[in-house]
Design an enzyme around this catalytic site. Structure first.
Site, PDB file in Angstrom:
ATOM      1  CG  ASP A   1      40.733  42.860  49.108  1.00 21.41           C
ATOM      2  OD1 ASP A   1      40.590  43.163  50.297  1.00 21.41           O
ATOM      3  OD2 ASP A   1      40.517  41.721  48.671  1.00 21.41           O
ATOM      4  NE  ARG A   6      40.400  36.539  39.859  1.00 27.01           N
ATOM      5  CZ  ARG A   6      39.252  37.193  39.920  1.00 27.01           C
ATOM      6  NH1 ARG A   6      38.737  37.691  38.810  1.00 27.01           N
ATOM      7  NH2 ARG A   6      38.616  37.357  41.048  1.00 27.01           N
ATOM      8  CG  ASP A  30      41.379  34.878  42.435  1.00 27.43           C
ATOM      9  OD1 ASP A  30      41.267  33.891  41.674  1.00 27.43           O
ATOM     10  OD2 ASP A  30      40.406  35.555  42.794  1.00 27.43           O
ATOM     11  CB  SER A  37      35.059  37.751  50.138  1.00 26.76           C
ATOM     12  OG  SER A  37      35.975  37.776  49.070  1.00 26.76           O
TER      13      SER A  37
END
Length: 407
Positions: free
Chosen positions: A19, A99, A128, A180
């Protein structure tokens, strides 16, 4: 809406994965050939950081910051969750609590560099995006946020790979092994490919699938014993050796992984409303949660233990939903810290083929009394139970007498 003409410098949350790798050329194509500053938060992803600077610059970034967040991540995010016993539907929050610390670092770099926007590579389907953006809003409420997955025409990871190939973006993955993944010092997650069919068994025995350990079937045929010491709910020693919490986690990852500990296959309820399947590896975390919970059973009184268990669900939901920087999470942490004052002692566990087996617990603050609980002779007056039952059962007795017309 973002005024693209005003975007000259963008700070990108950069992992070097699929990504974020294609986002660099995409930003330059769609945001006036803006300067892109890549920022990678090191939360223990180890080899994934290798060659990152060269890759980032080769794909168009002007520079790369690698922020060492490992100690902060462990002490300020993982440990508070451990002390709270916070989980989300069995998931030990490995991506969730990483995060906010990464987002905090992003904002610090963005403000230092005078950036016009912060960009992340989270999809519009996932959790996320919420976690990053709520944390960014906390530290920089006026900062524009660019989320390419909510703008571009790319619809799938296959199309991402095509875009990468067309723009000569180097990739470490291929179309067949394109899970992923999210990796840090606490866990590794796997999503996508064959896991999207809930009828498929995870490929635990397939070489290369598991990265932090082995399948329980491949674990040793003899158990491994470990001892963990805690002070006020925080792990301080492993097998008699004083260590930092970070060092303990890393060592337990080795020990637990070798014994097939910490595998979780779960269909979880995402914040955005859909169910999603993931396979998680959390060997050290699973051991620490089990040990901490075991110690609390002897150190906490009944009402505190039960109320804490209730609130741990709320704590886990807050972390999962990206609400770390909220008054409620801070208030719950204050409550948890109070409960941990007496959570001191040693726990012994036996690890065997994916199982964590209790093997002993000791605490100077233990509320367990063998002298009282014994089936042998003690000073406990069993006749006291008669009066207690009469009072405790009085509402039931009165209701029954009313129903029978006796009152």
């Amino acid at each position: 809406m973002i005024d693209k003409s005003q975007i000259k410098k963008v700070v990108l949350a950069y992992s070097g994965g699929l990504d974020t790798s294609i986002i660099i050329p995409w930003l330059k194509e769609n945001y006036n050939n803006c300067e892109v500053i890549a920022v990678s938060g090191n939360v223990g992803q180890a080899d994934e950081l290798e060659g990152l600077e060269e890759k980032a610059k080769k794909t168009g970034a002007s520079k790369l910051y690698v922020l060492d967040l490992t100690e902060e991540y462990v002490d300020d995010y993982i440990i508070p969750c451990l002390k709270a016993g916070a989980k989300y539907e069995e998931y030990l929050l490995g991506t969730s609590h990483a995060r906010p610390v990464i987002a905090k670092g992003l904002v610090e770099v963005a403000l230092k560099e005078g950036a016009d926007a912060i960009c992340h590579g989270c999809t519009g389907k996932g959790n996320d995006q919420v976690r990053f953006e709520l944390a960014i809003k906390h530290f920089a409420p006026d900062m524009p946020i660019i989320a390419p997955w909510r703008e571009w025409s790319i619809k799938s990871r296959e199309e991402e790979i095509e875009y990468a190939e067309a723009h000569n973006v180097p990739l470490k993955i291929n179309r067949e092994t394109n899970y992923s993944k999210d990796k840090n010092l606490w866990h590794l997650s796997h999503e996508g490919l064959d896991l999207e069919d809930t009828g498929n068994e995870p490929q635990y025995e397939t070489p290369g699938f598991l990265e932090m350990g082995v399948s329980p079937l491949q674990a040793p045929d003899v158990p491994t014993y470990i001892e963990l010491d805690f002070v006020q709910g925080v792990p301080t020693a492993l097998n008699g050796r004083n260590m930092t919490a970070k060092e303990i986690i890393l060592k337990l990852n080795e020990i637990g992984g070798a014994n097939g500990i910490g595998l979780l296959d779960i269909v979880e309820n995402r914040l955005v409303g859909m169910k999603c399947r993931g396979v998680y590896e959390t060997p050290g975390g699973a051991i620490l949660y089990a040990a901490h919970d075991y110690l609390e059973t002897v150190c906490l009184d009944k009402m505190t233990q039960h109320k804490k268990a209730e609130l741990s669900i709320t704590f886990g939901e807050l972390v999962y939903n990206g609400q770390w920087f909220t008054p409620l999470r801070e208030a719950l942490s204050a409550f948890v810290d109070k409960t941990q004052e007496a959570v001191n002692g040693k726990v012994k566990l036996k690890l065997y083929k994916g199982n964590i087996i209790k093997a002993g617990v000791w605490s100077p603050n233990s509320l367990y009394s063998e002298a009282i609980a014994t089936f042998g002779e003690s000073d406990y007056n069993q006749k006291d139970a008669e009066g207690f039952i009469n009072l405790y059962g009085l509402p039931i007795k009165v209701k029954a007498m009313v129903d029978q017309g006796k009152l």
